[in-house]
Write a protein that holds these residues in place. Sequence first.
Motif, PDB file in Angstrom:
ATOM      1  N   LEU A 169       3.608  28.063  -1.420  1.00 37.74           N
ATOM      2  CA  LEU A 169       2.944  28.786  -0.322  1.00 37.74           C
ATOM      3  C   LEU A 169       2.141  29.984  -0.818  1.00 37.74           C
ATOM      4  O   LEU A 169       1.144  30.350  -0.210  1.00 37.74           O
ATOM      5  CB  LEU A 169       3.972  29.284   0.710  1.00 37.74           C
ATOM      6  CG  LEU A 169       4.775  28.225   1.462  1.00 37.74           C
ATOM      7  CD1 LEU A 169       5.721  28.898   2.449  1.00 37.74           C
ATOM      8  CD2 LEU A 169       3.856  27.250   2.188  1.00 37.74           C
TER       9      LEU A 169
ATOM     10  N   ILE B 162      22.489  23.728   9.361  1.00 38.92           N
ATOM     11  CA  ILE B 162      21.613  24.629  10.125  1.00 38.92           C
ATOM     12  C   ILE B 162      20.604  25.239   9.158  1.00 38.92           C
ATOM     13  O   ILE B 162      20.974  25.989   8.253  1.00 38.92           O
ATOM     14  CB  ILE B 162      22.432  25.744  10.813  1.00 38.92           C
ATOM     15  CG1 ILE B 162      23.543  25.122  11.665  1.00 38.92           C
ATOM     16  CG2 ILE B 162      21.525  26.633  11.662  1.00 38.92           C
ATOM     17  CD1 ILE B 162      24.591  26.137  12.125  1.00 38.92           C
TER      18      ILE B 162
ATOM     19  N   TYR C  68      11.146  30.981 -11.584  1.00 40.07           N
ATOM     20  CA  TYR C  68       9.868  30.911 -12.284  1.00 40.07           C
ATOM     21  C   TYR C  68       8.798  31.581 -11.444  1.00 40.07           C
ATOM     22  O   TYR C  68       8.975  31.817 -10.239  1.00 40.07           O
ATOM     23  CB  TYR C  68       9.482  29.454 -12.560  1.00 40.07           C
ATOM     24  CG  TYR C  68       9.167  28.662 -11.317  1.00 40.07           C
ATOM     25  CD1 TYR C  68      10.181  28.047 -10.582  1.00 40.07           C
ATOM     26  CD2 TYR C  68       7.857  28.544 -10.845  1.00 40.07           C
ATOM     27  CE1 TYR C  68       9.897  27.330  -9.436  1.00 40.07           C
ATOM     28  CE2 TYR C  68       7.565  27.818  -9.697  1.00 40.07           C
ATOM     29  CZ  TYR C  68       8.594  27.212  -8.998  1.00 40.07           C
ATOM     30  OH  TYR C  68       8.302  26.521  -7.858  1.00 40.07           O
TER      31      TYR C  68
ATOM     32  N   ILE D  70       6.624  38.098  -4.963  1.00 40.97           N
ATOM     33  CA  ILE D  70       5.755  37.475  -3.963  1.00 40.97           C
ATOM     34  C   ILE D  70       4.450  38.266  -3.843  1.00 40.97           C
ATOM     35  O   ILE D  70       3.361  37.685  -3.789  1.00 40.97           O
ATOM     36  CB  ILE D  70       6.469  37.407  -2.587  1.00 40.97           C
ATOM     37  CG1 ILE D  70       7.786  36.648  -2.697  1.00 40.97           C
ATOM     38  CG2 ILE D  70       5.565  36.777  -1.523  1.00 40.97           C
ATOM     39  CD1 ILE D  70       7.673  35.178  -2.954  1.00 40.97           C
TER      40      ILE D  70
ATOM     41  N   MET E  70      13.887  23.686  16.662  1.00 42.01           N
ATOM     42  CA  MET E  70      15.126  23.906  17.426  1.00 42.01           C
ATOM     43  C   MET E  70      16.035  24.868  16.661  1.00 42.01           C
ATOM     44  O   MET E  70      16.485  24.560  15.563  1.00 42.01           O
ATOM     45  CB  MET E  70      15.842  22.564  17.624  1.00 42.01           C
ATOM     46  CG  MET E  70      17.125  22.663  18.394  1.00 42.01           C
ATOM     47  SD  MET E  70      16.854  23.111  20.114  1.00 42.01           S
ATOM     48  CE  MET E  70      16.136  21.603  20.745  1.00 42.01           C
TER      49      MET E  70
HETATM   50  C1  LIG Z   1       6.018  32.548  -0.654  1.00 44.15           C
HETATM   51  C2  LIG Z   1       7.239  32.292  -1.462  1.00 44.15           C
HETATM   52  C3  LIG Z   1       7.120  31.928  -2.799  1.00 44.15           C
HETATM   53  C4  LIG Z   1       8.253  31.698  -3.563  1.00 44.15           C
HETATM   54  N1  LIG Z   1       8.104  31.372  -4.876  1.00 44.15           N
HETATM   55  C5  LIG Z   1       9.200  31.175  -5.646  1.00 44.15           C
HETATM   56  C6  LIG Z   1       9.050  30.867  -7.031  1.00 44.15           C
HETATM   57  O1  LIG Z   1       7.951  30.786  -7.568  1.00 44.15           O
HETATM   58  N2  LIG Z   1      10.168  30.662  -7.762  1.00 44.15           N
HETATM   59  C7  LIG Z   1      11.418  30.746  -7.219  1.00 44.15           C
HETATM   60  O2  LIG Z   1      12.404  30.565  -7.943  1.00 44.15           O
HETATM   61  N3  LIG Z   1      11.589  31.037  -5.893  1.00 44.15           N
HETATM   62  C8  LIG Z   1      10.508  31.261  -5.096  1.00 44.15           C
HETATM   63  N4  LIG Z   1      10.654  31.567  -3.767  1.00 44.15           N
HETATM   64  C9  LIG Z   1      12.010  31.654  -3.203  1.00 44.15           C
HETATM   65  C10 LIG Z   1      12.483  30.324  -2.644  1.00 44.15           C
HETATM   66  O3  LIG Z   1      11.465  29.718  -1.914  1.00 44.15           O
HETATM   67  C11 LIG Z   1      13.720  30.541  -1.781  1.00 44.15           C
HETATM   68  O4  LIG Z   1      14.772  30.935  -2.619  1.00 44.15           O
HETATM   69  C12 LIG Z   1      14.105  29.292  -0.992  1.00 44.15           C
HETATM   70  O5  LIG Z   1      13.121  29.051  -0.021  1.00 44.15           O
HETATM   71  C13 LIG Z   1      15.443  29.417  -0.295  1.00 44.15           C
HETATM   72  O6  LIG Z   1      15.680  28.250   0.430  1.00 44.15           O
HETATM   73  P1  LIG Z   1      16.633  28.220   1.713  1.00 44.15           P
HETATM   74  O7  LIG Z   1      16.578  26.818   2.203  1.00 44.15           O
HETATM   75  O8  LIG Z   1      17.926  28.818   1.375  1.00 44.15           O
HETATM   76  O9  LIG Z   1      15.939  29.193   2.774  1.00 44.15           O
HETATM   77  P2  LIG Z   1      14.541  29.095   3.511  1.00 44.15           P
HETATM   78  O10 LIG Z   1      13.528  28.467   2.644  1.00 44.15           O
HETATM   79  O11 LIG Z   1      14.266  30.473   4.018  1.00 44.15           O
HETATM   80  O12 LIG Z   1      14.817  28.131   4.739  1.00 44.15           O
HETATM   81  C14 LIG Z   1      15.648  28.496   5.802  1.00 44.15           C
HETATM   82  C15 LIG Z   1      15.185  27.783   7.048  1.00 44.15           C
HETATM   83  O13 LIG Z   1      16.179  27.941   8.052  1.00 44.15           O
HETATM   84  C16 LIG Z   1      15.547  28.153   9.295  1.00 44.15           C
HETATM   85  N5  LIG Z   1      16.453  28.866  10.205  1.00 44.15           N
HETATM   86  C17 LIG Z   1      16.791  30.179  10.176  1.00 44.15           C
HETATM   87  N6  LIG Z   1      17.643  30.455  11.178  1.00 44.15           N
HETATM   88  C18 LIG Z   1      17.846  29.304  11.856  1.00 44.15           C
HETATM   89  C19 LIG Z   1      18.626  28.956  12.989  1.00 44.15           C
HETATM   90  N7  LIG Z   1      19.378  29.847  13.626  1.00 44.15           N
HETATM   91  N8  LIG Z   1      18.597  27.678  13.427  1.00 44.15           N
HETATM   92  C20 LIG Z   1      17.856  26.747  12.780  1.00 44.15           C
HETATM   93  N9  LIG Z   1      17.085  27.022  11.693  1.00 44.15           N
HETATM   94  C21 LIG Z   1      17.088  28.291  11.236  1.00 44.15           C
HETATM   95  C22 LIG Z   1      14.324  28.977   8.935  1.00 44.15           C
HETATM   96  O14 LIG Z   1      13.358  28.868   9.956  1.00 44.15           O
HETATM   97  C23 LIG Z   1      13.887  28.329   7.626  1.00 44.15           C
HETATM   98  O15 LIG Z   1      12.990  27.287   7.858  1.00 44.15           O
HETATM   99  C24 LIG Z   1       9.536  31.824  -2.977  1.00 44.15           C
HETATM  100  C25 LIG Z   1       9.658  32.188  -1.626  1.00 44.15           C
HETATM  101  C26 LIG Z   1       8.523  32.426  -0.871  1.00 44.15           C
HETATM  102  C27 LIG Z   1       8.649  32.840   0.569  1.00 44.15           C
END
Ligand SMILES: Cc1cc2nc3c(=O)[nH]c(=O)nc-3n(C[C@H](O)[C@H](O)[C@H](O)COP(=O)(O)OP(=O)(O)OC[C@H]3O[C@@H](n4cnc5c(N)ncnc54)[C@H](O)[C@@H]3O)c2cc1C
Length: 423
Positions: A62, A24, A340, A172, A95
Amino acid sequence: MNELFSASPVPSDTASSLPGIVIIGGGLTAATAAETLRKEGYAGTITVIAEEAEVPYQRPPLSKGFLAGQENEDALLPLPASWYPEHQVTLLTGMAATELHPDAHTITLADGTSLPYTKALIATGAAPRTIPLSGVDLEGVYTFRTKADSVALKAALSGGGKEVVLIGSGWIGMEIAATASELGNHVTLLGLEEVPLSAAIGSELGTVFMNRHKEAGVKFLLPASATEIQGRDGRVSQVLTTTGAVLPADIVIVAVGVVPNTALAQQAGLTINNGIEVTSGLASSSPDIFAAGDVANAMHPVTGMRTRSEHWANAIASGKVAARSMVGRDAVLDDIPYFYTDQFDLGMEYSGYGALTKDAELVIRGSLEQREFIAFWVLDGRVVAGMNVNVWDVQDAIKELISSGRKVDTLTLADPQTPLEAI
Ligand SMILES: Cc1cc2nc3c(=O)[nH]c(=O)nc-3n(C[C@H](O)[C@H](O)[C@H](O)COP(=O)(O)OP(=O)(O)OC[C@H]3O[C@@H](n4cnc5c(N)ncnc54)[C@H](O)[C@@H]3O)c2cc1C
């Protein structure tokens, strides 16, 4: 080992009597977990449920190259769109999973479908924290997390000349400030600290980043917060602040941190504690449900402390560990946390245990003024974290110093003539 696991490195047959693994989330953690499952030889059914109408993507560009228009959509994709069908992974985009039923081993989707699972991974990430401020709904006020947010802000910033107010001076906020400034806009940052980033890396190092921004014309109002966002004809026009200063604003970006997306886990009755509480193998309090990425608060086997990391490297490392745990491997998330940032011409990498740096001694190798240095945090004679700014190819040595736990002489550590490997 369950019967879904196959030693074959390439899945040839995804048909199985068991429902399979459901992931998920549509971020880097989800993509990494799916890829790792196949690399581990898992031949059962994999379904990825992603709320955004996007192929799973990563977020760091982004606020940097993608926002600046220097990187295209390909830079966002950890796996090309074709990877999913090629590896018999069903990707349901646009979804949301709305309910999780651990006893029945089913997940309810937004369209009412009920999906059975053998094992489920929650990788729902985090969402921007909101602030209860009058005016946040005005046109021109943004939060920032998704590709859609970045596309919208890119359009608003392009052409330059806009008055941009950033509420929040964390990583950010600082990255967006740098990109907005490079695009020719006039940027003012508000933050609760006296020096931006000081909660993470201390005032002395936060000042290095602040000074680089100031050189580019970015203004800081610190410590300060917004008391109201005002507008004209439904569009933002100015920001009132706790200092009494009134800041003209065409664009306001609220970047005050994130909160983990735990609603689904909470509804399912999982233990929540600053995110979903998981073991170092990323198992949740409920059998067959795992959590990874920004949403998971994992026990770190080295520090003995819980860590909920909101960083890119953790999304990759924890996605891998969760996948391995789900197929019965003995996997543990014991990486040294890494992240980073890129702001103007400052490139930075950080490895270490942030929680241990509070009482540590700061040792600098190189020059803060010239913005080429390595900062080490030394606690009880041992390096617990290291950050290199505009100095490259030193991360392996920094991590080795940390993981070895050996006593160091701080004068030698500060001496650029002594190779890190010799310390
Ligand atoms: C603008 C930005 C810049 C960044 N830059 C850096 C950087 O330079 N260096 C660094 O180390 N880290 C950076 N980060 C942090 C890094 O991007 C995050 O740690 C990473 O995105 C985490 O990944 P994730 O898959 O756990 O969560 P996410 O990327 O948040 O993905 C989770 C996904 O799950 C989906 N979701 C949520 N609930 C549900 C549900 N109920 N059903 C289905 N789907 C769902 C969401 O819509 C989302 O698409 C940055 C973050 C952002 C926002």
